[in-house]
Motif scaffolding. Sequence first.
Motif, PDB file in Angstrom:
ATOM      1  N   ASN A  27       2.224   4.932  13.484  1.00 25.34           N
ATOM      2  CA  ASN A  27       1.805   6.306  13.294  1.00 25.34           C
ATOM      3  C   ASN A  27       0.290   6.360  13.108  1.00 25.34           C
ATOM      4  N   PHE A  28      -0.201   7.593  12.920  1.00 19.92           N
ATOM      5  CA  PHE A  28      -1.653   7.773  12.813  1.00 19.92           C
ATOM      6  C   PHE A  28      -2.216   7.065  11.588  1.00 19.92           C
ATOM      7  N   GLN A  29      -1.472   7.104  10.477  1.00 25.32           N
ATOM      8  CA  GLN A  29      -1.967   6.497   9.250  1.00 25.32           C
ATOM      9  C   GLN A  29      -2.010   4.974   9.359  1.00 25.32           C
ATOM     10  N   GLU A  30      -1.066   4.375  10.114  1.00 21.43           N
ATOM     11  CA  GLU A  30      -1.069   2.927  10.305  1.00 21.43           C
ATOM     12  C   GLU A  30      -2.156   2.491  11.289  1.00 21.43           C
ATOM     13  N   ARG A  31      -2.438   3.369  12.268  1.00 17.71           N
ATOM     14  CA  ARG A  31      -3.513   3.039  13.204  1.00 17.71           C
ATOM     15  C   ARG A  31      -4.879   3.133  12.523  1.00 17.71           C
ATOM     16  N   CYS A  32      -5.039   4.180  11.687  1.00 18.15           N
ATOM     17  CA  CYS A  32      -6.308   4.402  10.990  1.00 18.15           C
ATOM     18  C   CYS A  32      -6.036   4.375   9.491  1.00 18.15           C
ATOM     19  N   PRO A  33      -5.980   3.214   8.860  1.00 19.70           N
ATOM     20  CA  PRO A  33      -5.661   3.138   7.432  1.00 19.70           C
ATOM     21  C   PRO A  33      -6.672   3.888   6.587  1.00 19.70           C
ATOM     22  N   ALA A  34      -6.131   4.544   5.514  1.00 19.59           N
ATOM     23  CA  ALA A  34      -6.992   5.341   4.636  1.00 19.59           C
ATOM     24  C   ALA A  34      -7.917   4.435   3.841  1.00 19.59           C
ATOM     25  N   GLN A  35      -9.129   4.916   3.660  1.00 19.69           N
ATOM     26  CA  GLN A  35     -10.120   4.164   2.900  1.00 19.69           C
ATOM     27  C   GLN A  35     -10.186   4.605   1.446  1.00 19.69           C
ATOM     28  N   SER A  36      -9.596   5.761   1.113  1.00 18.22           N
ATOM     29  CA  SER A  36      -9.601   6.272  -0.256  1.00 18.22           C
ATOM     30  C   SER A  36      -8.294   6.988  -0.520  1.00 18.22           C
ATOM     31  N   ILE A  37      -8.037   7.275  -1.797  1.00 17.19           N
ATOM     32  CA  ILE A  37      -6.789   7.943  -2.162  1.00 17.19           C
ATOM     33  C   ILE A  37      -6.749   9.371  -1.655  1.00 17.19           C
ATOM     34  N   GLU A  38      -7.916   9.996  -1.498  1.00 17.45           N
ATOM     35  CA  GLU A  38      -7.955  11.366  -0.988  1.00 17.45           C
ATOM     36  C   GLU A  38      -7.549  11.414   0.487  1.00 17.45           C
ATOM     37  N   GLU A  39      -7.847  10.371   1.248  1.00 24.12           N
ATOM     38  CA  GLU A  39      -7.505  10.344   2.662  1.00 24.12           C
ATOM     39  C   GLU A  39      -6.040   9.980   2.906  1.00 24.12           C
ATOM     40  N   TYR A  40      -5.422   9.330   1.950  1.00 22.25           N
ATOM     41  CA  TYR A  40      -4.050   8.860   2.158  1.00 22.25           C
ATOM     42  C   TYR A  40      -3.071  10.035   2.180  1.00 22.25           C
ATOM     43  N   GLN A  41      -2.160  10.017   3.127  1.00 15.82           N
ATOM     44  CA  GLN A  41      -1.129  11.044   3.252  1.00 15.82           C
ATOM     45  C   GLN A  41       0.218  10.435   2.878  1.00 15.82           C
ATOM     46  N   CYS A  42       0.816  10.953   1.829  1.00 16.32           N
ATOM     47  CA  CYS A  42       2.088  10.418   1.341  1.00 16.32           C
ATOM     48  C   CYS A  42       3.206  10.725   2.329  1.00 16.32           C
ATOM     49  N   THR A  43       4.141   9.787   2.440  1.00 16.30           N
ATOM     50  CA  THR A  43       5.248   9.908   3.392  1.00 16.30           C
ATOM     51  C   THR A  43       6.537  10.395   2.757  1.00 16.30           C
ATOM     52  N   GLY A  44       6.616  10.415   1.429  1.00 13.99           N
ATOM     53  CA  GLY A  44       7.856  10.768   0.756  1.00 13.99           C
ATOM     54  C   GLY A  44       8.684   9.566   0.370  1.00 13.99           C
ATOM     55  N   ASN A  45       8.310   8.399   0.870  1.00  4.74           N
ATOM     56  CA  ASN A  45       8.942   7.138   0.476  1.00  4.74           C
ATOM     57  C   ASN A  45       8.177   6.612  -0.734  1.00  4.74           C
ATOM     58  N   LEU A  46       8.747   6.762  -1.922  1.00  2.00           N
ATOM     59  CA  LEU A  46       8.009   6.463  -3.146  1.00  2.00           C
ATOM     60  C   LEU A  46       7.586   5.003  -3.215  1.00  2.00           C
ATOM     61  N   GLU A  47       8.438   4.101  -2.804  1.00  2.00           N
ATOM     62  CA  GLU A  47       8.120   2.675  -2.893  1.00  2.00           C
ATOM     63  C   GLU A  47       6.914   2.319  -2.029  1.00  2.00           C
ATOM     64  N   ASP A  49       4.653   4.518  -0.729  1.00  2.00           N
ATOM     65  CA  ASP A  49       3.475   5.283  -1.161  1.00  2.00           C
ATOM     66  C   ASP A  49       2.878   4.707  -2.434  1.00  2.00           C
ATOM     67  N   PHE A  50       3.731   4.285  -3.362  1.00  6.43           N
ATOM     68  CA  PHE A  50       3.238   3.752  -4.630  1.00  6.43           C
ATOM     69  C   PHE A  50       2.427   2.472  -4.401  1.00  6.43           C
ATOM     70  N   HIS A  51       2.882   1.627  -3.498  1.00  2.59           N
ATOM     71  CA  HIS A  51       2.163   0.381  -3.200  1.00  2.59           C
ATOM     72  C   HIS A  51       0.792   0.687  -2.592  1.00  2.59           C
ATOM     73  N   GLU A  52       0.748   1.635  -1.662  1.00  2.00           N
ATOM     74  CA  GLU A  52      -0.515   1.959  -0.994  1.00  2.00           C
ATOM     75  C   GLU A  52      -1.487   2.659  -1.947  1.00  2.00           C
ATOM     76  N   VAL A  53      -1.002   3.624  -2.702  1.00  2.21           N
ATOM     77  CA  VAL A  53      -1.884   4.401  -3.578  1.00  2.21           C
ATOM     78  C   VAL A  53      -2.463   3.535  -4.688  1.00  2.21           C
ATOM     79  N   THR A  54      -1.622   2.718  -5.324  1.00  2.00           N
ATOM     80  CA  THR A  54      -2.121   1.851  -6.394  1.00  2.00           C
ATOM     81  C   THR A  54      -3.126   0.833  -5.857  1.00  2.00           C
TER      82      THR A  54
END
Length: 489
Positions: A27-47, A49-54
């Motif tokens: 997907n777009f987020q995997e092609r262009c990984p977020a550089q900050s928490i503001e850029e990250y788009q949560c998917t609804g999969n808590l496990e 999302d929690f790993h990426e955000v932390t």
Amino acid sequence: MKKKERVQREKSEKGVEGITSKTAGLNFQERCPAQSIEEYQCTGNLEADFHEVTALLGLSEIPTVTPRSSALSPSMDKGISGESQTQGPWCSKRQLLVDLETEDPRSAKAVKVFGWKVDETMTKALNKILPSLNNLQTLHFWQADLTTHTLLSLKATLPLCYNLRTVVLEGNPMAEHSYHLLMSEDGNIAHLSLRHNQIGEEGARLIGSALSTTQSANKSLVSLNLAFNSIGDAGAKHIAQGLRLNRSLLCLSLANNHIGDAGAALLAEILSPFPLTHEEVVERRKLKIQRDQSPSLGTDQALSIPSSSSVEQIVSKATKTSSKKKDKSSASQTGSGKKEDPKMAKKMSDTKVQRNRQKPETRDRQPPVMETEDKNNLGLNKSADGGEIVSSLLDPGVQHVGGKMIMPGNTALTSLNLTGNRLTERSLECFCSSLQAQGDGAGLMHLCLNRNAFPPDCKTFLKIQELMVFRDPLNKSSTTQADGQGLVE
């Protein structure tokens, strides 16, 4: 030269094909990984999302996410009764427990923290993830060492969780006693448990004011658990003050709170008709003036049940208008005397077929949970004819007796738990008289007075039990009798 250019062009094309083949299934987020928490788009999969955000927040020790499809955990029902003291499963490592509705990792319905500190950084991570959980219904913190700052941060996120209705905050004592922040007038929390938080008189005062004042009242909270605190008689006075004008709270637990006869008598007083204070009388007059001047509310009709004559007038008007419409439609169809155009008839039949095809889709479409619950909650704040009740001070049942304005007692509260306090037979007499004043059709249906400072065979307690037999629908020892309207258990 042409041969070299051709070789370079083929190499570049192969390189582009290799890159596109690697990123084709991402997907777009995997092609262009977020550089900050503001850029990250949560998917609804808590496990996930929690790993990426932390990781984006730079946390070195990341708690383990433990999803559970059907897990045993401290229930809100046991918390309401105040009987259970079990808090949560003990585990040496930090983990975020997630209860799933189904096997789908995006169906998280409860998020629970047991026994590890939720600091500001972890709160920031939760604030980012929680709004993306569409099925989230319960948020549980036990001994999470929350502070007023972290609680304020979480409070700003809770309205974004549209289906969140239950918040359990237990074993988190705060010096500022900021628990009342979760009981805002415009909040969406229906069930709140605050056990084991060392809540004293000041905390009870803030909670009582959050329940209701002369200017405002909480309209969303249905159950409140304050068991195993230190409210005492002084705190019980503030809670009783908050129950005077609150008409949404159904269940209240004050078990094991060092409450004696003085505090219990004040709680019993608001269950039966009570006189309004000078401040409440003044506010009632102001509200009546505002209501009379407001064209939307009108007169007392907005707070009263419509009479049978008015209903008959509305029905007669509706039948007259419908008959007129039928006459007009029949006249337009038969009175013209012209032949119907076959092209127009075919066009109308096609449109009817299209409408009929679209109807099943609209029938099967169900409104979201938040929308239906909001409609139900709004119904609690409306009178019998649909007019919104601005304040319970405008209750039409207020009467003038002996130079005082008598307010109908709080009959919205159906369950009161005073287990494990210091009540004697003196305060039992107050509850007995209040129950008799309420009658059999409204008010308390469950009153728990076990483990107090009176013998279980005292006359007043036995009399209260007899009164509650016919009021408590969950009482298995109740006998069944006919009362003219049906069976009462």
